[in-house]
Design a protein around this motif. Structure first.
Motif, PDB file in Angstrom:
ATOM      1  N   GLN A 582       0.849  -1.141   0.025  1.00 48.75           N
ATOM      2  CA  GLN A 582       0.020   0.028   0.011  1.00 48.75           C
ATOM      3  C   GLN A 582       0.687   1.188   0.206  1.00 48.75           C
ATOM      4  OE1 GLN A 582      -2.907   0.346   3.216  1.00 48.75           O
ATOM      5  NE2 GLN A 582      -3.914   1.872   2.375  1.00 48.75           N
ATOM      6  N   VAL A 583       0.608   2.234  -0.980  1.00 50.00           N
ATOM      7  CA  VAL A 583       1.356   3.558  -1.205  1.00 50.00           C
ATOM      8  C   VAL A 583       0.812   4.542  -0.277  1.00 50.00           C
ATOM      9  CG1 VAL A 583       2.277   5.151  -2.668  1.00 50.00           C
ATOM     10  CG2 VAL A 583       2.064   2.646  -3.348  1.00 50.00           C
ATOM     11  N   ARG A 584       1.901   4.943   0.600  1.00 51.24           N
ATOM     12  CA  ARG A 584       1.374   6.295   1.320  1.00 51.24           C
ATOM     13  C   ARG A 584       1.287   7.492   0.529  1.00 51.24           C
ATOM     14  NH1 ARG A 584       5.477   5.877   6.772  1.00 51.24           N
ATOM     15  NH2 ARG A 584       4.925   4.049   7.750  1.00 51.24           N
ATOM     16  N   PRO A 585       0.296   8.257   0.804  1.00 56.34           N
ATOM     17  CA  PRO A 585       0.232   9.318  -0.052  1.00 56.34           C
ATOM     18  C   PRO A 585       1.459  10.459   0.336  1.00 56.34           C
ATOM     19  CG  PRO A 585      -1.833   9.143   1.293  1.00 56.34           C
ATOM     20  CD  PRO A 585      -0.678   8.042   1.748  1.00 56.34           C
ATOM     21  N   LYS A 586       1.743  11.262  -0.833  1.00 59.53           N
ATOM     22  CA  LYS A 586       2.944  12.023  -0.739  1.00 59.53           C
ATOM     23  C   LYS A 586       2.766  13.070   0.175  1.00 59.53           C
ATOM     24  CE  LYS A 586       4.375  11.465  -5.631  1.00 59.53           C
ATOM     25  NZ  LYS A 586       4.729  12.021  -6.820  1.00 59.53           N
TER      26      LYS A 586
END
Length: 587
Positions: A582-586
């Motif tokens: 899961q990618v964390r928001p920038k």
């Protein structure tokens, strides 16, 4: 589709019919008489479309030639004849091909740049397929191909085995950042792409393969510059039952061989050797460019009695250094140019650079002269060897920092004053420090890597003298570039554990990261060592390029992007979910 390559058409083919394929490098319509320079990877040959002498015909061929545009993809059949106006600049310059048939295989739209222009690198990388089509890039890439071929032939003839090692492997805590690959079948776990095949090639020596090599792809998540890429190619080698000179002598002969084969250049019959300490003392670099004759003069003892605090503090510091660099003819530098030298040194850690100019009449110009007595200053200039018309730059501070920024000034001065001799200057740099102290992390780090053997047999000696310990590491340097680095490896499990301990890698972490290596070292591991050569760097040197991007087919930019494919790019959530990421928001 073709009978011959464009660049290989020669006088032996005069009178024969040939069929050629290539791109229209130049097309000229002179009104009923057309010329096309047809280009392929071998070179260029001139095509002529002219009226048939017997029938005054050939209108179809002439019309086809007149319609040819730049970089159109063509197939041309014709008869080879001697050329009236010989062109000595190209290999096919004594012949031309009189076209009997011209086929347009693919029309080229207007190109973003011309093959004979010099566009910016961003444009070249975005349209890399066009850039690679240019004769200059074709030559560079063929140089690289010949280099790899020569290396393989040399090693194959000497009993080395080409063995592939894994690309998906285990992350390690040393060196640059790893590129990580999520393991779909093992949620929450990751492979790492190899920074080098280091541990696997050591295991191969323990497995009895004796001589290994591999043209290996390696990956490091680090800042990019002219001589660094995220992914790169190295010739990886390992030998069992060897000491330093065994590795050095064979690989030195190998490098002589490939320069002879690829460039018809004879390197020195024996490369000079220099310790790390000597290289830093004389040149301020562990990869000195010996084509530049400039050397440092240590002047700490001569400045201890002066009133310039920057000098005296460094001279009185056990880890300090005060050094001078004399540049012949340097008195011609203006104040603005001297400031540019200071700014250049600042990039490498300098807080300031002092200088002394001696003009052609012998007059002194220096902001530090006032801090010395007349006799002391005279003794200083004599020690430096300053002559009329010269300038000397001074650096003072911590030994490593001074060496770094004065080494950078030495290289700049060498280029600016045309003091770089022609030719090739190889050497071995040996006896590297075993460890460096990392102030930020508050621990030792390995100068080469944590598997390099120390030049002591006793673990007690190593622990007692870690700060000054010397390793059995060695680098091959060529014209100021490190082209190969290696060492004799640790082949004893207890010594390897001790090195891990000194590097701040505890027993539990060592077992988790390197347990397989520590186990293998217990079962009769032979003395072994090796080296890795940077294929990209050697190819760039051979091709006369300052950047390795010029000899890599599809390199990344300095911002780690591929402009042609627009990589890296976002991945759909569904695909990320498959690998449990899961990618964390920038931020």
């Amino acid at each position: 589709m073709r009978t011959h390559f464009c660049g290989l058409v020669d006088e032996a083919l005069i009178g024969q019919t040939v069929t050629l394929c290539g791109w229209a490098d130049v097309a000229r319509d002179l009104g009923g008489l057309c010329f096309i320079d047809l280009r392929d990877h071998e070179g260029i040959v001139q095509i002529v479309a002219e009226p048939d002498a017997a029938t005054a015909g050939n209108a179809e061929v002439i019309a086809a030639a007149a319609a040819v545009g730049y970089e159109d993809c063509l197939r041309i059949t014709g008869v080879v004849r001697a050329r009236h106006a010989v062109n000595d600049k190209i290999r096919t310059g004594k012949v031309e091909v009189v076209a009997t048939k011209i086929e347009l295989l693919n029309k080229a739209e207007p190109l973003p740049f011309h093959a004979h222009e010099n566009p910016g690198e961003d444009i070249r990388l975005k349209y890399r397929y066009l850039d690679l089509r240019t004769p200059a890039m074709q030559r560079k890439m063929r140089t690289r191909t010949r280099l790899v071929s020569a290396l393989r032939h040399y090693l194959d003839a000497r009993g080395f085995q080409d063995i592939e090692t894994p690309i998906l492997t285990k992350a390690t805590p040393e060196g640059a950042r790893d590129f990580l690959v999520p393991a779909r079948m093992h949620p929450g776990e990751f492979y790492a792409l190899p920074q080098s095949p280091q541990l696997f090639k050591q295991i191969l020596m323990m497995a009895g393969f004796d001589r290994y090599y591999q043209i290996a792809r390696c990956f490091r998540d680090e800042a990019l510059r002219a001589d660094r890429q995220l992914e790169f190619t190295q010739l990886d080698m390992e030998f069992a039952w060897v000491a330093e000179r065994d590795v050095q002598d064979l690989t030195e002969d190998m490098i002589r061989h490939v320069f002879r084969e690829v460039m018809d250049v004879e390197l020195a019959a024996q490369f000079p050797r220099m310790t790390y300490a000597e290289a830093m003392r004389r040149y301020g670099s562990d990869k000195p460019d010996l084509r530049i004759a400039l050397e440092f003069v240590d002047v700490a003892e001569l400045v201890k009695g002066c009133e310039f605090k920057v000098f005296t503090d460094a001279a009185d510091d056990a880890d300090g250094r005060v050094v001078a660099l004399r540049i012949p003819g340097g008195a011609s530098l203006s104040r603005k140019q001297i400031d540019e030298y200071a700014a250049h040194a600042a990039k490498y850690g300098a807080k300031g650079v002092a200088y002394v100019k001696l003009d052609e009449a012998g007059a002194i110009n220096s902001p530090i002269a006032k801090f010395f007595s007349e006799d002391a200053f005279k003794a200083l200039l004599e020690a430096i060897g300053l002559q009329n018309g010269d300038i000397a730059f001074f650096g003072a501070g911590k030994y490593k920092t001074v060496s770094d920024f004065m080494g950078a000034l030495r290289l700049k001065a060498g280029k600016d004053f045309n003091l770089v001799a022609d030719g090739w200057a190889p050497l071995w740099v040996t006896d590297f420090p075993m460890f460096e102290w990392d102030e930020e992390e508050g621990r030792y780090v390995a100068l080469h890597h944590p598997f390099t053997a120390p030049a002591v047999d006793s673990i007690e000696d190593l622990r007692a003298n870690a700060k000054t310990a010397v390793s059995r590491g060695y680098d091959m340097v060529l014209n100021g570039n490190e082209i190969g680095g290696g060492s004799i490896r640790i082949h004893n499990s207890a010594m390897q554990s001790a090195v891990f301990e000194l590097l701040g890698i505890g027993a539990e972490e060592a077992a988790g990261k390197f347990g397989f290596l520590l186990d293998a070292l217990k079962y009769g591991a032979p003395p072994h060592g090796g080296i890795a050569f940077g294929i990209d760097r050697i190819a760039a040197l051979m091709a006369g390029s300052e950047s390795i991007r010029d000899v890599i087919a599809f390199p990344k930019t300095t911002t780690a992007q591929c402009l042609m494919t627009d990589a890296p790019s976002p991945i759909p959530d569904a695909q990320l979910a498959e690998v449990h990421v899961q990618v964390r928001p920038k931020a």
